[in-house]
Motif scaffolding. Sequence first.
Motif, short mmCIF file in Angstrom:
data_model
loop_
_atom_site.label_atom_id
_atom_site.label_comp_id
_atom_site.label_asym_id
_atom_site.label_seq_id
_atom_site.Cartn_x
_atom_site.Cartn_y
_atom_site.Cartn_z
N THR A 187 0.83 -1.11 0.21
CA THR A 187 -0.02 0.12 0.12
C THR A 187 0.90 1.30 0.06
OG1 THR A 187 -1.56 -1.37 1.29
CG2 THR A 187 -2.09 1.16 1.14
N ASN A 188 1.83 1.46 0.77
CA ASN A 188 2.54 2.53 0.92
C ASN A 188 3.60 2.81 -0.32
OD1 ASN A 188 1.86 3.14 3.39
ND2 ASN A 188 3.34 2.26 4.56
N ALA A 189 3.97 1.70 -0.80
CA ALA A 189 4.79 1.67 -2.33
C ALA A 189 3.97 2.19 -3.22
CB ALA A 189 5.28 0.26 -2.45
N LEU A 190 2.59 1.82 -3.44
CA LEU A 190 1.98 2.27 -4.40
C LEU A 190 1.38 3.63 -4.20
CD1 LEU A 190 -0.39 -1.02 -5.13
CD2 LEU A 190 1.46 0.16 -6.56
N CYS A 191 1.32 4.15 -3.11
CA CYS A 191 0.85 5.62 -2.77
C CYS A 191 2.15 6.25 -3.10
CB CYS A 191 0.45 5.62 -1.19
SG CYS A 191 -1.23 4.94 -0.97
N GLY B 14 -8.22 7.99 -2.98
CA GLY B 14 -8.87 8.17 -1.80
C GLY B 14 -9.69 7.20 -1.50
N ILE B 15 -10.75 6.70 -2.51
CA ILE B 15 -11.60 5.73 -2.30
C ILE B 15 -10.91 4.42 -2.29
CG2 ILE B 15 -13.56 4.55 -3.48
CD1 ILE B 15 -14.22 7.14 -4.63
N PHE B 16 -9.88 4.16 -3.18
CA PHE B 16 -9.26 2.75 -3.19
C PHE B 16 -8.31 2.53 -2.44
CE2 PHE B 16 -11.11 3.37 -7.50
CZ PHE B 16 -12.03 2.13 -7.43
N GLU B 17 -7.43 3.34 -1.73
CA GLU B 17 -6.37 3.34 -0.84
C GLU B 17 -6.70 2.55 0.33
OE1 GLU B 17 -3.08 5.94 1.45
OE2 GLU B 17 -4.39 6.88 0.18
N PRO B 18 -7.80 2.80 1.16
CA PRO B 18 -8.29 2.00 2.47
C PRO B 18 -8.65 0.61 1.75
CG PRO B 18 -9.65 3.99 2.16
CD PRO B 18 -8.82 3.92 0.96
N VAL B 19 -9.17 0.39 0.74
CA VAL B 19 -9.50 -0.95 0.39
C VAL B 19 -8.33 -1.74 -0.06
CG1 VAL B 19 -10.45 -2.14 -1.66
CG2 VAL B 19 -11.79 -0.34 -0.76
N LEU B 20 -7.27 -1.23 -0.50
CA LEU B 20 -5.87 -1.89 -0.81
C LEU B 20 -5.31 -2.36 0.55
CD1 LEU B 20 -4.03 -2.75 -3.05
CD2 LEU B 20 -2.97 -0.54 -2.75
N TYR B 21 -5.48 -1.38 1.52
CA TYR B 21 -4.84 -1.49 2.60
C TYR B 21 -5.56 -2.68 3.64
CZ TYR B 21 -3.50 -0.93 7.63
OH TYR B 21 -3.04 -1.19 8.90
N PHE B 22 -6.73 -2.68 3.52
CA PHE B 22 -7.44 -3.57 4.48
C PHE B 22 -7.45 -5.03 3.84
CE2 PHE B 22 -9.54 0.11 6.34
CZ PHE B 22 -9.29 -0.37 7.72
#
Length: 166
Positions: free
Chosen positions: A46-50, A73-81
Amino acid sequence: MSMRVFSKATPVTRAYIRYATTESSSQKATQAISNATNAVKSQGLTNALCNLYKTVTNPLPAKVKAPLNKAVGIFEPVLYFTEVAFHLGKQVVVRQNFKLPNKVDFAAAETELFKALEFFKVKNIKNVKDIPTEKWKRGALKTFELSTLFVLGEIVGRGNLIGYKH
């Protein structure tokens, strides 16, 4: 200068130049891939993609960046979880010594499923009144169990006994 030089009769053509690939460019690409791989290993996916997204969109104007930032911003939490669930699942598999099922396991599950379906079959019944009370009691008990599990799942999903939290 005369106007004749800039007339439309003589079109200006651009010479196309073919750039040869060199080893240094391929080495740079290999280095970039290894850097990205190391970043994923050290920071997490997640951090690398961000960070990659921030690097790519940094030179873009604000009018272009704003909708992209909303989408990310919508997909970042989905990716993280998703990443968290993957790592948690990996730990569960290792600690519980789970194995992939083989043909014997599938055969055993199939026989258990058919036994469960046999439980619900009612043979030679032509009228509802002919169903024995034993079957009615079992059916009512199973219906009660399933509805109770459904209600408990709803309560857990809402995070509250009555209604949703605001």
